[in-house]
Every structure is written in structure tokens, then in C-alpha cells.
Design a protein around this motif. Structure first.
Motif, mmCIF file in Angstrom:
data_model
loop_
_atom_site.group_PDB
_atom_site.id
_atom_site.type_symbol
_atom_site.label_atom_id
_atom_site.label_comp_id
_atom_site.label_asym_id
_atom_site.label_seq_id
_atom_site.Cartn_x
_atom_site.Cartn_y
_atom_site.Cartn_z
ATOM 1 N N CYS A 1 0.431 -1.340 0.216
ATOM 2 C CA CYS A 1 -0.159 -0.257 0.095
ATOM 3 C C CYS A 1 1.158 0.749 0.204
ATOM 4 C CB CYS A 1 -1.379 -0.346 1.238
ATOM 5 S SG CYS A 1 -2.098 -1.092 1.173
ATOM 6 N N ASN A 2 2.011 1.277 0.303
ATOM 7 C CA ASN A 2 2.555 2.375 1.120
ATOM 8 C C ASN A 2 3.366 2.710 -0.650
ATOM 9 O OD1 ASN A 2 2.589 2.739 3.235
ATOM 10 N ND2 ASN A 2 4.464 1.385 3.941
ATOM 11 N N PHE A 3 3.732 1.781 -1.060
ATOM 12 C CA PHE A 3 4.333 1.688 -2.389
ATOM 13 C C PHE A 3 3.241 2.861 -3.106
ATOM 14 C CE2 PHE A 3 4.018 0.042 -7.409
ATOM 15 C CZ PHE A 3 5.633 0.455 -7.127
ATOM 16 N N PHE A 4 1.395 2.016 -3.821
ATOM 17 C CA PHE A 4 0.783 2.512 -4.567
ATOM 18 C C PHE A 4 0.443 3.783 -4.478
ATOM 19 C CE2 PHE A 4 0.162 -2.072 -5.346
ATOM 20 C CZ PHE A 4 -0.580 -1.692 -7.466
ATOM 21 N N THR A 5 0.857 4.308 -2.772
ATOM 22 C CA THR A 5 0.520 5.681 -2.290
ATOM 23 C C THR A 5 1.777 6.600 -2.665
ATOM 24 O OG1 THR A 5 -0.425 4.639 -0.251
ATOM 25 C CG2 THR A 5 0.054 6.875 -0.612
ATOM 26 N N TYR A 6 2.724 5.726 -3.370
ATOM 27 C CA TYR A 6 3.587 7.087 -3.307
ATOM 28 C C TYR A 6 3.690 7.024 -4.722
ATOM 29 C CZ TYR A 6 8.450 8.962 -4.159
ATOM 30 O OH TYR A 6 9.347 9.882 -3.964
ATOM 31 N N ILE A 7 3.530 6.368 -5.595
ATOM 32 C CA ILE A 7 3.639 6.291 -7.589
ATOM 33 C C ILE A 7 1.801 6.974 -7.065
ATOM 34 C CG2 ILE A 7 4.881 4.325 -7.628
ATOM 35 C CD1 ILE A 7 2.382 2.681 -8.492
ATOM 36 N N ARG A 8 1.039 6.500 -6.317
ATOM 37 C CA ARG A 8 0.064 8.044 -6.925
ATOM 38 C C ARG A 8 -0.125 9.063 -6.786
ATOM 39 N NH1 ARG A 8 -2.651 3.207 -4.162
ATOM 40 N NH2 ARG A 8 -4.527 2.281 -5.465
ATOM 41 N N TYR A 9 0.875 9.451 -5.778
ATOM 42 C CA TYR A 9 1.522 11.148 -5.470
ATOM 43 C C TYR A 9 2.463 11.211 -6.578
ATOM 44 C CZ TYR A 9 -0.545 10.705 -0.823
ATOM 45 O OH TYR A 9 -0.902 10.394 0.743
ATOM 46 N N ILE A 10 2.972 10.975 -7.142
ATOM 47 C CA ILE A 10 3.359 11.482 -8.024
ATOM 48 C C ILE A 10 2.588 11.480 -9.461
ATOM 49 C CG2 ILE A 10 5.705 9.810 -9.859
ATOM 50 C CD1 ILE A 10 7.073 9.067 -7.565
ATOM 51 N N GLN A 11 2.070 10.658 -9.460
ATOM 52 C CA GLN A 11 1.406 10.547 -10.607
ATOM 53 C C GLN A 11 0.426 11.988 -10.379
ATOM 54 O OE1 GLN A 11 -2.469 8.194 -10.985
ATOM 55 N NE2 GLN A 11 -2.280 7.606 -13.123
ATOM 56 N N GLN A 12 -0.044 12.849 -9.051
ATOM 57 C CA GLN A 12 -1.154 13.376 -9.359
ATOM 58 C C GLN A 12 -0.217 15.346 -9.164
ATOM 59 O OE1 GLN A 12 -2.688 12.660 -5.952
ATOM 60 N NE2 GLN A 12 -4.024 10.487 -6.414
ATOM 61 N N GLY A 13 0.887 13.648 -9.515
ATOM 62 C CA GLY A 13 1.834 15.146 -9.643
ATOM 63 C C GLY A 13 2.259 16.206 -7.946
ATOM 64 N N LEU A 14 1.718 15.489 -6.712
ATOM 65 C CA LEU A 14 2.406 15.926 -5.578
ATOM 66 C C LEU A 14 3.861 16.742 -5.121
ATOM 67 C CD1 LEU A 14 -0.899 14.356 -4.130
ATOM 68 C CD2 LEU A 14 -0.575 16.527 -4.432
ATOM 69 N N VAL A 15 4.894 15.518 -5.732
ATOM 70 C CA VAL A 15 6.148 14.895 -5.411
ATOM 71 C C VAL A 15 7.261 15.715 -5.680
ATOM 72 C CG1 VAL A 15 7.573 13.659 -5.188
ATOM 73 C CG2 VAL A 15 5.768 12.395 -4.179
ATOM 74 N N ARG A 16 7.656 16.725 -5.650
ATOM 75 C CA ARG A 16 8.430 17.824 -6.285
ATOM 76 C C ARG A 16 10.096 17.560 -6.065
ATOM 77 N NH1 ARG A 16 4.974 20.139 -9.643
ATOM 78 N NH2 ARG A 16 2.452 20.973 -8.111
ATOM 79 N N GLN A 17 10.121 16.283 -6.091
ATOM 80 C CA GLN A 17 12.099 15.909 -6.198
ATOM 81 C C GLN A 17 12.341 15.981 -7.660
ATOM 82 O OE1 GLN A 17 11.510 12.916 -3.947
ATOM 83 N NE2 GLN A 17 12.337 13.913 -1.796
#
Length: 385
Positions: A341-357
Motif C-alpha cells: 500500500c505504501n508503494f502504491f500510495t507513493y506512485i499515486r502521489y507522483i502521478q498526481q504531481g504531489l512529489v516535487r523532486q
């Protein structure tokens, strides 16, 4: 001298006798004869009386003929008048019939339009009622889903706190910014020396596919160029489609083995719920273990893990989607599920543009999450207090 007396006029002629035919009495002018009339005078007198006797019936017949002719004229005029009146009445009747026929057509047309309007109104009313029912059902479903996702959102918030999404100038993350490390800590270590004739610094790893220079950190990590190239290709157009090379590899190497439990049927349902983000994990309080709600269906015991089938103390339970069924899971099974679940949560954040890195820190965070899935699959999980 003999006197000629003409014949009296015929009744059908209707004319008076001519004057030449009327005898004139002859009188002698001789005084010696006195006042004696001649025999011819007597004849004329008798003829005149006879003519007068015949004039009476002739006049009557003439009057009768005149009356007949006048009555015929009156009859003909009356017949013509009646014919004209009949013709006019027939014409008016025909006009009335045409007007009645036109009004009948107008009435039929109005009745048909009224029926069509009534049918359309009923259809529109039924359509509005149907749409209202559908909207109400959708709203109730969304409300139910929102209520069911509260616990999942709370779990995601807790997991988000453990993820490194970004750093601030006031509190920079030194692992994401190796240039902030001290020179002694950032220097070369054993296993990364180059030949003395070239340099004593680290050899930067270059990703040929992406063109980025990747610097290994102090933990001795090294970027796999194939994995990084697949990640870069996925990062250009983030998606949750399992057919892309990057996610296909993660599903095959990490997600699939981590969610491969003894109970295959339930494992398949759990994996689908995790991918669809519809799985809920709930803690089970010790004081509420004996009580069971009527509306819920307990599909396993608190002392048996529903996924592994082993006898373990189950302090958590899972619910799949909108189902009211609950399954108790052991700490090891919970660690495996939460890692995925943590893995899918993180890639969803990337897909939604929430990760600014940049690409490199995001790649290493994904590698860390894959490492957690591998450790959970091997049976390593943190002990609960």
C-alpha cells in the motif's frame, strides 16, 4: 235586295264581330208608307238578338282563358322562385357541411396534439424521476464510499508522514542533498577507490538512457541503469497501467510475491483491492473482540489469520471495498499489505504531481519501498508495542 248576315265569332277566337258584318236596318223615306218596317229589318233584329245571346258565353270563356294563363304564369314564377330557393339552400347546406368537416379535422388534430403532449409530459416526468433516483443512488453510494475511506485516508496520512516528499530550507534533508554533507562524510569509502594515477574521488555513475549523473550516497547504493531508464520513461507519463515496463517489473518482482498468501482466492481479492485503493485496515481493540456487530460479517477468527491460515493473534482486520465482510490478519500479513500500500500510495502521489523532486531522489524512494516489500515477503516486520 237580300241581306247577307255573317256568321257569329267563334268562342275560341276571342274577337268581336267586324262592323261590316253588322246589318243596318233599312227604313223607307216615303211618307206614304208610314213607319212600317220592312221584312228585312225583322231579320236583322232577330240576328242581333242571337248575336247578343252568343256574346255572353264567349266572354266567360275568355275570362277563363285569361285566368288560366295568369295562373300558369304565377305557377311558373313560383316554381322558378322555389327552385332558386332550393338551390340557395343546397349551396348553404354544402358550405355548412364543408365547415363541419373542417372543424372536425381541427378537433381531431387538437386531440392528437393533446395526446402527444400528454405522452411527452408523462415521459419527461418519468425521465426526471428516474434521473433523480439515479442521482440519489449515486449520492448514497458516494457517501457510503466516503465513509468507508476515512480509515484508509487516515492510514495514508500516517504513511505519508514517513515518506520523504520534499525538504525545506529551514530543515533540509541531507540524504536527498548529498552536497550538504561534510567533506569527511562525503569522501570516498572502501570499495569505491579508483587508481591513484587518475583521481581519489568517487567515480560518478552515468545513466546512458537518461543522461543524468548519479552520485552514490554514503550507504553504498548504486543505481541500476536499466531500472532507472524504465523509471525515467514511466516518469515522463505517469500511469498505473501494469503493462508499462517499469510497473510490470515491480508487479512481477515485488507486488505479486509480497501478496502471494496461502489462501489464493482471498489473496487475489486483496491484491485487486490494493490496486484499486479500496482496501481498509482497521485495528481491533482488545475490549471489543468478543462483541460482533449484527451488520458485519466476521469471516475469520481473531486467533487465525485469514490469509496465511496460521494460528496467530490478529490485532487488525481488513475490509474489501464496500463489502461488510471483515477478515482478521496477523502482524506479518499486515506488514506485507501495508508495504504494498505504501508503494502504491507513493506512485499515486507522483502521478498526481504531489512529489516535487528530481528523478534520482524519487527513484531511491521507490527502491526503498521495494526493499520494504521484499523484507516483508521474507518475514521481517517491526514489532508492535
Amino acid at each position: 235586295m237580300p241581306l247577307f248576315v255573317s256568321s257569329p265569332p267563334q268562342p275560341d277566337q276571342g274577337l268581336l264581330p267586324p262592323l261590316a258584318a253588322v246589318p243596318v236596318p233599312w227604313k223607307s223615306t216615303d211618307p206614304c208608307q208610314g213607319h212600317r218596317e220592312s221584312p228585312g229589318a225583322l231579320v236583322e233584329t232577330s240576328a242581333g238578338e242571337e248575336a247578343q245571346g252568343q256574346e255572353g258565353p264567349a266572354a266567360t270563356q275568355l275570362d277563363v282563358l285569361r285566368l288560366r294563363s295568369s295562373s300558369m304564369e304565377i305557377r311558373e314564377k313560383g316554381s322558378e322562385f322555389l327552385k332558386e330557393e332550393l338551390h340557395r339552400a343546397q349551396k348553404e347546406l354544402k358550405l355548412k357541411d364543408e365547415e363541419c368537416e373542417r372543424l372536425s379535422k381541427v378537433r381531431e388534430q387538437l386531440e392528437q396534439e393533446l395526446e402527444e403532449l400528454t405522452a411527452s409530459l408523462f415521459e419527461e416526468a418519468h425521465k426526471m424521476v428516474r434521473e433523480a433516483n439515479m442521482k440519489q443512488a449515486a449520492s448514497e453510494k458516494q457517501l457510503k464510499e466516503a465513509g468507508g475511506k476515512i480509515d484508509m485516508l487516515q492510514a495514508e496520512v500516517t504513511a505519508l508522514k514517513t515518506l520523504v516528499i520534499t525538504s525545506t530550507p529551514a530543515s533540509p534533508n541531507r540524504e536527498l542533498h548529498p552536497q550538504l554533507l561534510s567533506p569527511t562524510k562525503a569522501g570516498p569509502r572502501k570499495g569505491h577507490f579508483r587508481h591513484k594515477s587518475t583521481s581519489s574521488t568517487l567515480c560518478p555513475a552515468v545513466c546512458p538512457a537518461a543522461g543524468h549523473t548519479l552520485t552514490p550516497d554514503r550507504e553504498g547504493k548504486e543505481v541500476d541503469t536499466i531500472l532507472f531508464a524504465e523509471f525515467q520513461a514511466w516518469r515522463e507519463a505517469p500511469t498505473l497501467d501494469k503493462t508499462c515496463p517499469f510497473l510490470e517489473r515491480v508487479h512481477r518482482e515485488d507486488v505479486g510475491p509480497c501478496l502471494d498468501f496461502t489462501m489464493q482466492e482471498l489473496s487475489t481479492l486483496v491484491r485487486a483491492a490494493v490496486e484499486d485503493n479500496t482496501l481498509t485496515i482497521e485495528p481491533v481493540a482488545s475490549q471489543t473482540l468478543p462483541a460482533v456487530k449484527v451488520a458485519e460479517v466476521e469471516c475469520s477468527s481473531t486467533n487465525t489469520c485469514a490469509l496465511s491460515g496460521l494460528t496467530r493473534t490478529c490485532r487488525h482486520r481488513i475490509r474489501l471495498g464496500d463489502s461488510e465482510s471483515h477478515y482478521y490478519i496477523s502482524p506479518s500479513s499486515r506488514a506485507r499489505i501495508t508495504a504494498v500500500c505504501n508503494f502504491f500510495t507513493y506512485i499515486r502521489y507522483i502521478q498526481q504531481g504531489l512529489v516535487r523532486q528530481d528523478a534520482e531522489p524519487m527513484f531511491w524512494e521507490i527502491m526503498r519501498l521495494r526493499k520494504e516489500m521484499s523484507l516483508a515477503k521474507l518475514g521481517f516486520f517491526p514489532q508492535e508495542a
